[in-house]
Motif scaffolding. Structure first.
Motif, PDB file in Angstrom:
ATOM      1  N   ASP A 123      32.555  36.466  88.360  1.00  0.00           N
ATOM      2  CA  ASP A 123      32.425  37.055  89.693  1.00  0.00           C
ATOM      3  C   ASP A 123      30.976  36.978  90.153  1.00  0.00           C
ATOM      4  O   ASP A 123      30.673  37.295  91.290  1.00  0.00           O
ATOM      5  CB  ASP A 123      32.857  38.519  89.676  1.00  0.00           C
ATOM      6  CG  ASP A 123      34.372  38.678  89.662  1.00  0.00           C
ATOM      7  OD1 ASP A 123      35.040  37.968  90.422  1.00  0.00           O
ATOM      8  OD2 ASP A 123      34.869  39.510  88.886  1.00  0.00           O
ATOM      9  N   TYR A 171      39.636  35.807  90.450  1.00  0.00           N
ATOM     10  CA  TYR A 171      38.894  35.705  89.194  1.00  0.00           C
ATOM     11  C   TYR A 171      39.803  35.214  88.062  1.00  0.00           C
ATOM     12  O   TYR A 171      39.419  34.332  87.285  1.00  0.00           O
ATOM     13  CB  TYR A 171      38.293  37.064  88.826  1.00  0.00           C
ATOM     14  CG  TYR A 171      37.720  37.120  87.427  1.00  0.00           C
ATOM     15  CD1 TYR A 171      36.508  36.515  87.128  1.00  0.00           C
ATOM     16  CD2 TYR A 171      38.416  37.758  86.404  1.00  0.00           C
ATOM     17  CE1 TYR A 171      35.995  36.557  85.836  1.00  0.00           C
ATOM     18  CE2 TYR A 171      37.913  37.808  85.115  1.00  0.00           C
ATOM     19  CZ  TYR A 171      36.695  37.204  84.837  1.00  0.00           C
ATOM     20  OH  TYR A 171      36.198  37.233  83.562  1.00  0.00           O
ATOM     21  N   ASP A 172      40.991  35.756  87.979  1.00  0.00           N
ATOM     22  CA  ASP A 172      41.891  35.367  86.888  1.00  0.00           C
ATOM     23  C   ASP A 172      42.290  33.894  86.998  1.00  0.00           C
ATOM     24  O   ASP A 172      42.470  33.219  85.979  1.00  0.00           O
ATOM     25  CB  ASP A 172      43.126  36.267  86.884  1.00  0.00           C
ATOM     26  CG  ASP A 172      42.748  37.727  86.652  1.00  0.00           C
ATOM     27  OD1 ASP A 172      42.334  38.049  85.537  1.00  0.00           O
ATOM     28  OD2 ASP A 172      42.825  38.521  87.609  1.00  0.00           O
ATOM     29  N   THR A 193      36.151  38.030  78.785  1.00  0.00           N
ATOM     30  CA  THR A 193      37.484  38.553  78.558  1.00  0.00           C
ATOM     31  C   THR A 193      38.131  37.783  77.415  1.00  0.00           C
ATOM     32  O   THR A 193      37.661  36.708  77.034  1.00  0.00           O
ATOM     33  CB  THR A 193      38.351  38.464  79.828  1.00  0.00           C
ATOM     34  OG1 THR A 193      39.559  39.210  79.622  1.00  0.00           O
ATOM     35  CG2 THR A 193      38.710  37.029  80.180  1.00  0.00           C
ATOM     36  N   GLY A 232      35.959  46.279  84.553  1.00  0.00           N
ATOM     37  CA  GLY A 232      36.646  45.144  85.132  1.00  0.00           C
ATOM     38  C   GLY A 232      37.753  44.752  84.170  1.00  0.00           C
ATOM     39  O   GLY A 232      38.855  45.305  84.196  1.00  0.00           O
ATOM     40  N   VAL A 233      37.448  43.829  83.254  1.00  0.00           N
ATOM     41  CA  VAL A 233      38.413  43.496  82.204  1.00  0.00           C
ATOM     42  C   VAL A 233      38.315  44.472  81.037  1.00  0.00           C
ATOM     43  O   VAL A 233      39.165  44.504  80.162  1.00  0.00           O
ATOM     44  CB  VAL A 233      38.225  42.052  81.686  1.00  0.00           C
ATOM     45  CG1 VAL A 233      38.501  41.041  82.787  1.00  0.00           C
ATOM     46  CG2 VAL A 233      36.833  41.849  81.082  1.00  0.00           C
ATOM     47  N   CYS A 291      39.389  42.618  88.750  1.00  0.00           N
ATOM     48  CA  CYS A 291      40.104  41.901  87.684  1.00  0.00           C
ATOM     49  C   CYS A 291      41.514  42.470  87.600  1.00  0.00           C
ATOM     50  O   CYS A 291      41.715  43.679  87.759  1.00  0.00           O
ATOM     51  CB  CYS A 291      39.383  42.070  86.347  1.00  0.00           C
ATOM     52  SG  CYS A 291      37.648  41.557  86.394  1.00  0.00           S
ATOM     53  N   TYR A 292      42.456  41.611  87.319  1.00  0.00           N
ATOM     54  CA  TYR A 292      43.865  42.014  87.359  1.00  0.00           C
ATOM     55  C   TYR A 292      44.549  41.944  85.995  1.00  0.00           C
ATOM     56  O   TYR A 292      45.735  42.253  85.883  1.00  0.00           O
ATOM     57  CB  TYR A 292      44.612  41.137  88.367  1.00  0.00           C
ATOM     58  CG  TYR A 292      44.058  41.273  89.769  1.00  0.00           C
ATOM     59  CD1 TYR A 292      44.502  42.283  90.619  1.00  0.00           C
ATOM     60  CD2 TYR A 292      43.080  40.415  90.233  1.00  0.00           C
ATOM     61  CE1 TYR A 292      43.989  42.425  91.896  1.00  0.00           C
ATOM     62  CE2 TYR A 292      42.553  40.539  91.513  1.00  0.00           C
ATOM     63  CZ  TYR A 292      43.010  41.555  92.338  1.00  0.00           C
ATOM     64  OH  TYR A 292      42.477  41.695  93.597  1.00  0.00           O
TER      65      TYR A 292
END
Length: 403
Positions: A123, A171-172, A193, A232-233, A291-292
């Motif tokens: 990011d 991002y992913d 991650t 985030g992650v 982040c997802y």
């Protein structure tokens, strides 16, 4: 949203792998490495007695990572450290002998580094650290950025001679594309991650973050009773929670993980009791936290060491930026980026909510610790939100010291 940790392994000892990664000896290795960085300086721990008085707690301390290694973010500690460790490990393999950090700039080691390419998705802040680490040792860097990364942040990475690769999507999506291209080209992914089969390098990244915890514990007159860390992650939250659990044992503080409400992958993982991928929704101003899907290693640590999980809204993030730029009477000003003050925003929100305050056992004796994870890494965005250029906020402290 708020919930207490109900994971099956809550408060169990850390996995032995994570104890090794985040333990005292590993943290000492990071500090040894930092001793060879010309731009290394211990970042300030800032006390906010005015704000502490206003919200009714004993102390608030902010570890200000906006000053870290010239990159303005805690991530300066992780990516570059992992790159340098990987170069030294490759040198040991090829030279068939132990290679010390002191040999990092020897021609033997640099010749090996020149044949290596490291890659990552970012990011913004992690990519800067990886690119800086590659430049320090003479390796190549390929940095993948998604469509939401600002041109200013891309330029800040590119100045370290990194190859910049734009990826459509989130991002992913950039994480998956970086992994695909790196495998095809024989590059080494240096990700913050983790996923099944990929844990060692993210562990090195998290290991780098332990330096800020070690510094903070030495700087504080007493250990904190409560910690709020944005996620985030999950890497920074896991690194801090894991190291505090090891360093303080039964005296460890109550630890709360904080997510943006629009990208609450750790919160939803905690709710489900196992890692989950959440749906992409409206973008969040907290770009470094958008982040997802959580890091598997981070969740393995946080499921044991986090006590609670909560979310903050967009207005909480921008509000704390302004509050730190124009602080309570007697407090110094702090330049916090869009994601930087999120932990403090959550702490204020928790104290203001009687049910959360009670659940976390916060009272007038509580000592709160948070991390300003980034300064104004996008100065234009910072001025847009606060109405002030970063230099004007910093100047307030100089003016205060002179009066």
């Amino acid at each position: 949203m708020f919930l207490l940790n109900t994971a099956a392994d809550y408060r169990l000892p850390l996995d032995p792998r994570d104890q090794n990664t985040l333990g005292i000896a590993a943290a000492e290795d990071v500090e040894y490495y930092l001793g060879f960085r010309e731009d290394h300086a211990i970042t300030p721990l800032v006390a906010l007695p005015g704000l502490a008085r206003d919200i009714g707690v004993a102390t608030i301390h902010v570890k200000d990572e906006g000053h870290r290694l010239g990159l303005g973010s805690f991530k300066a500690l992780g990516g570059a450290y992992a790159v340098i460790r990987l170069v030294l490990e490759e040198a040991e393999r090829r030279l068939a002998r132990a290679v010390d950090m002191a040999e990092l700039h020897s021609e033997e080691v640099r010749a090996i580094a020149r044949g290596m390419t490291v890659a990552c998705a970012t990011d913004g802040n992690h990519g800067r650290s990886v690119a800086q680490g590659a430049q320090l040792v003479g390796a190549r860097a390929a940095i993948f950025v998604h469509s939401g990364v600002s041109d200013e942040r891309v330029a800040a990475i590119a100045r370290f001679d990194a190859e910049m690769i734009r990826v459509a999507g989130t991002y992913d999506d950039s994480v998956r594309e970086a992994a695909r291209v790196a495998e095809a080209k024989g590059w080494t992914i240096v990700s913050d991650t983790s996923w099944p089969g990929y844990e060692c390098i993210p562990g090195l990244v998290m290991q780098g973050y332990t330096a800020l915890v070690r510094e903070a514990l030495r700087q504080m007159p007493e250990p904190p009773t409560h910690v709020f860390i944005q996620s985030g992650v999950g890497g920074i939250a896991a690194a801090i929670a894991g190291h505090l659990a090891i360093a303080l044992g039964e005296r460890r503080p109550v630890f709360t993980v904080v997510d943006p409400a629009r990208a609450a992958c750790l919160f939803e993982t905690a709710r489900a009791g196992h890692p989950v991928t959440i749906a992409h929704g409206e973008p969040t101003v907290m770009a470094m936290l958008e982040c997802y899907e959580p890091s598997l290693v981070a969740w393995r640590i946080l499921s044991r060491t986090a006590d609670a999980f909560m979310t903050v809204e967009e207005t909480d993030a921008t509000g704390i930026m302004n509050r730190l730029a124009g602080p309570a009477a007697g407090d110094p000003a702090i330049v916090a980026g869009e994601s930087g003050g999120v932990g403090l925003a959550a702490a204020i929100k928790a104290v203001a909510d009687p049910s959360i305050k009670a659940a976390l056992s916060i009272d007038g004796r509580s000592r709160i610790f948070v991390v300003n994870t980034e300064g104004a890494t996008d100065p234009g965005k910072y001025e847009e939100i606060t109405g002030l250029p970063p230099a004007a906020v910093t100047a307030k402290n100089v003016e205060g010291a002179l009066t």
